[in-house]
Design a protein around this motif. Structure first.
Motif, PDB file in Angstrom:
ATOM      1  N   TYR A   1       3.009  47.959 -12.111  1.00 52.77           N
ATOM      2  CA  TYR A   1       3.954  49.084 -12.124  1.00 52.77           C
ATOM      3  C   TYR A   1       4.880  49.038 -10.909  1.00 52.77           C
ATOM      4  O   TYR A   1       6.075  49.341 -11.006  1.00 52.77           O
ATOM      5  CB  TYR A   1       3.192  50.416 -12.183  1.00 52.77           C
TER       6      TYR A   1
ATOM      7  N   SER B   1       6.550  58.405 -17.087  1.00 51.50           N
ATOM      8  CA  SER B   1       5.705  57.292 -16.649  1.00 51.50           C
ATOM      9  C   SER B   1       4.222  57.663 -16.699  1.00 51.50           C
ATOM     10  O   SER B   1       3.395  56.908 -17.219  1.00 51.50           O
ATOM     11  CB  SER B   1       6.069  56.887 -15.215  1.00 51.50           C
ATOM     12  N   ALA B   2       3.918  58.845 -16.138  1.00 54.27           N
ATOM     13  CA  ALA B   2       2.516  59.284 -16.141  1.00 54.27           C
ATOM     14  C   ALA B   2       2.004  59.437 -17.573  1.00 54.27           C
ATOM     15  O   ALA B   2       0.886  59.007 -17.908  1.00 54.27           O
ATOM     16  CB  ALA B   2       2.404  60.604 -15.374  1.00 54.27           C
TER      17      ALA B   2
ATOM     18  N   MET C   1       1.294  56.044 -19.147  1.00 53.29           N
ATOM     19  CA  MET C   1       0.037  55.450 -18.648  1.00 53.29           C
ATOM     20  C   MET C   1      -1.158  56.069 -19.364  1.00 53.29           C
ATOM     21  O   MET C   1      -2.095  55.363 -19.768  1.00 53.29           O
ATOM     22  CB  MET C   1      -0.092  55.653 -17.139  1.00 53.29           C
TER      23      MET C   1
ATOM     24  N   SER D   1      -6.036  55.173 -16.491  1.00 52.56           N
ATOM     25  CA  SER D   1      -6.032  56.361 -15.626  1.00 52.56           C
ATOM     26  C   SER D   1      -4.825  56.243 -14.696  1.00 52.56           C
ATOM     27  O   SER D   1      -4.474  55.144 -14.245  1.00 52.56           O
ATOM     28  CB  SER D   1      -7.337  56.459 -14.838  1.00 52.56           C
ATOM     29  N   VAL D   2      -4.187  57.366 -14.435  1.00 52.67           N
ATOM     30  CA  VAL D   2      -2.955  57.351 -13.649  1.00 52.67           C
ATOM     31  C   VAL D   2      -3.291  57.209 -12.163  1.00 52.67           C
ATOM     32  O   VAL D   2      -4.033  58.024 -11.624  1.00 52.67           O
ATOM     33  CB  VAL D   2      -2.145  58.645 -13.875  1.00 52.67           C
TER      34      VAL D   2
ATOM     35  N   TRP E   1      -2.420  58.295  -9.278  1.00 54.31           N
ATOM     36  CA  TRP E   1      -1.512  59.353  -8.814  1.00 54.31           C
ATOM     37  C   TRP E   1      -0.935  59.080  -7.434  1.00 54.31           C
ATOM     38  O   TRP E   1       0.263  59.220  -7.213  1.00 54.31           O
ATOM     39  CB  TRP E   1      -2.215  60.717  -8.824  1.00 54.31           C
TER      40      TRP E   1
ATOM     41  N   MET F   1       1.395  55.945  -7.326  1.00 55.10           N
ATOM     42  CA  MET F   1       2.561  56.190  -8.174  1.00 55.10           C
ATOM     43  C   MET F   1       3.476  57.243  -7.557  1.00 55.10           C
ATOM     44  O   MET F   1       4.702  57.089  -7.528  1.00 55.10           O
ATOM     45  CB  MET F   1       2.086  56.660  -9.551  1.00 55.10           C
TER      46      MET F   1
END
Lengths: 261, 291
Positions: free
Chosen positions: A71, A140-141, A144, A150-151, A153, A156
């Motif tokens: 990403y 984006s979240a 995913m 799993s994001v 966080w 990102m």
């Protein structure tokens, strides 16, 4: 806030197109991740054999097999470049367009001070960029989560914050230029964004050009530093924000005294 | 109090002259004409008064307020119609009128509706689709809808049909009677003659005459039309001589006796001596300055 509302209305179509395009491209990249992950050996080999370009895009220090590594690189290309272009376009036209389209005679003959016009136009640029980043972040979240990952966080959010600050710096520089320009601003804005992007690529390729990182916001958006170290390089960020602030200051100094011939 | 006063107002664009040492005085409540050909400095004067450009030297005041330091206060009392009214693309007429009113922090909806009706302007139309004349109407409504104390109008009637021109001047006359000052820049001299009480003639950036329209029209120059045979060769003060068949038409600014002597020596079938119209006087001012 009349001018803010007016500017947001005027820039609505461009906002929807740029936000939609960047969101869609990022979502596509994320949806491609499961397939990329399954072919990781081939992909890693391919990227490792790209010589200087591997370093230029920061792929030498990021693990392409993880969602965060993947990403960070895709985000750098899509949001980095797309966001930079949008920020540059928004800002470089915002003041100069009044003279180009000869609407300055309308706007500047109303009882609104030029300082207020500069402030409201600056705020409208900031709001557009902020809104675009918020939408992209959520898309984006969501993407995913949709592919069952799993994001990440923290990484990102830090990545998106860095790109938001990158856009603000470019917008600041272009806003300053906009106060001086009368026409041909779009090309100049895109040129500034592209120049900054390539300056970072050069800085990544050779050690002797590393100082260039201080003159481009792409320098503090290095995916490897953000994802691996969990931080944004403070010195480069400070230099970048100072450059953006200088652009805004130039607009405040120039535009109130500018002759609208 | 004077509505507009300029003192030695000068504007240079690099080395090019815009206006030079321009002295002008417009009384509060006046209907003032500003006459001059293209490039004389009319728009430069107006743009300086509105704060669009900064004068190189000199000073100017609008209602006693300095154009450099009290720009916003001046604009709050001024309605401006540019020679070419341009608006933001994608807007409808009503959006532009609303934006203009919002920038003035005023609700002008009622006034705007009345003006649109009088000028036959459809507020629902898209501005991009309007003709030059109809865009001008949008500019007129923007300038008038807040009922400003001063109206600065730069070539206001270009593109308007005669009926709308008449209605437009009727509105200006009403506003002027209510106390508004009208500053009308034009090279259509019939407009100035018909509506303005005072006027200034500007040439190459300087005011070369400023007086009541009546006084400006008063001149020793006469328009002479002669039918018949007359020898005018060598007569001083002849201008604009036009021969048509057995008739000759000219402007005469010399002594009357030499002209009468020549006419008496000729064979005259018909003779007409009249005051020239404002267009001819305007040319006279310019030729006088050039001489």
């Amino acid at each position: 806030m009349t001018i803010v509302k007016h500017e947001l209305r005027q820039g609505r179509t461009a906002f929807l197109i740029w936000t939609g395009a960047i969101s869609l491209l990022l979502a596509i990249c994320i949806f491609l991740f499961p397939e990329m992950k399954s072919q990781m050996d081939t992909v890693s080999e391919m990227f490792a054999s790209m010589g200087s370009f591997t370093a230029a895009f920061g792929m030498d220090r990021l693990n392409f097999g993880t969602l965060t590594g993947y990403y960070a690189i895709e985000c750098g290309n899509v949001l980095g470049l797309g966001g930079a272009f949008y920020a540059a376009l928004c800002a470089v036209e915002i003041l100069s367009k009044e003279e180009k389209a000869r609407t300055a005679d309308f706007l500047l003959t109303h009882p609104v001070s030029r300082v207020r016009i500069v402030s409201e136009k600056l705020l409208s640029v900031f709001l557009r960029i902020a809104a675009m980043n918020l939408v992209i972040y959520l898309v984006s979240a969501g993407s995913m989560l949709a592919i069952g990952e799993s994001v990440p966080w923290k990484q990102m959010s830090l990545l998106h914050l860095a790109y938001f600050l990158l856009q603000l710096e470019i917008a600041g520089v272009c806003f300053g230029l906009s106060a001086f320009l009368r026409r041909g601003s779009v090309g100049i804005g895109l040129g500034v964004a592209a120049l900054m992007y390539f300056m970072n690529l050069i800085a990544n390729i050779t050690k002797s050009a590393e100082f260039l990182k201080y003159f481009t916001p792409f320098g503090f958006c290095d995916g490897a530093t953000i994802v691996e170290d969990g931080r944004i390089d403070g010195a480069i960020l400070a230099a970048g924000l100072a450059l953006g602030a200088l652009g805004i200051l130039a607009a405040y100094l120039k535009y109130p005294k500018k002759d609208i011939a | 109090m004077e509505a507009i006063v300029t003192r030695k107002l000068t504007k240079y664009y690099g080395k090019n002259r815009g206006i030079e040492d321009l002295d002008l005085s417009v009384e509060d409540g006046g209907f003032f004409g500003f006459i001059g050909p293209n490039g004389a400095g009319k728009s430069t004067t107006i743009r300086s008064l509105l704060g669009l450009i900064t004068p190189t030297s000199g000073s100017a005041e609008v209602f006693g307020k300095d154009i450099l330091t009290e720009k916003t206060a001046i604009l709050a009392e001024t309605g401006y119609l540019p020679s070419e009214a341009l608006f933001y693309s994608g807007m409808r007429v009503r959006d532009a009128l609303k934006l203009s009113a919002d920038l003035r922090k005023k609700d002008c909806a009622k006034e705007a509706a009345q003006l649109c009706e009088r000028l036959k302007l459809d507020p629902a139309r898209k501005i991009d689709e309007l003709s030059f004349g109809n865009r001008k109407k949008v500019g007129i409504v923007c300038a008038l809808q807040s009922r400003p104390r001063l109206l600065i109008l730069d070539e206001p009637t270009g593109g308007l049909d005669p009926l709308i021109q008449h209605e437009f001047f009727e509105i200006l006359r009403e506003r002027n009677e209510e106390g508004a000052t009208v500053f009308l820049s034009s090279h259509v001299l019939s407009e100035i003659r018909r509506y303005c009480r005072r006027a200034a003639v500007i040439r190459e950036g300087r005011v070369i005459a400023c007086d009541s329209v009546e006084a400006l029209s008063r001149t020793s120059v006469r328009r002479v039309s002669v039918r018949g045979r007359v020898d005018l060769d060598g007569l001083d003060g002849l201008k604009d001589v036009v021969h048509a068949g057995d008739a000759v038409n000219f402007l005469y600014s010399g002594e009357m006796k030499p002209l009468l002597d020549r006419l008496a020596a000729g064979e005259i079938a018909d003779l007409n001596v009249s005051e020239p119209d404002l267009e001819e006087i305007f040319l006279h001012y310019y030729q006088k300055e050039e001489a």
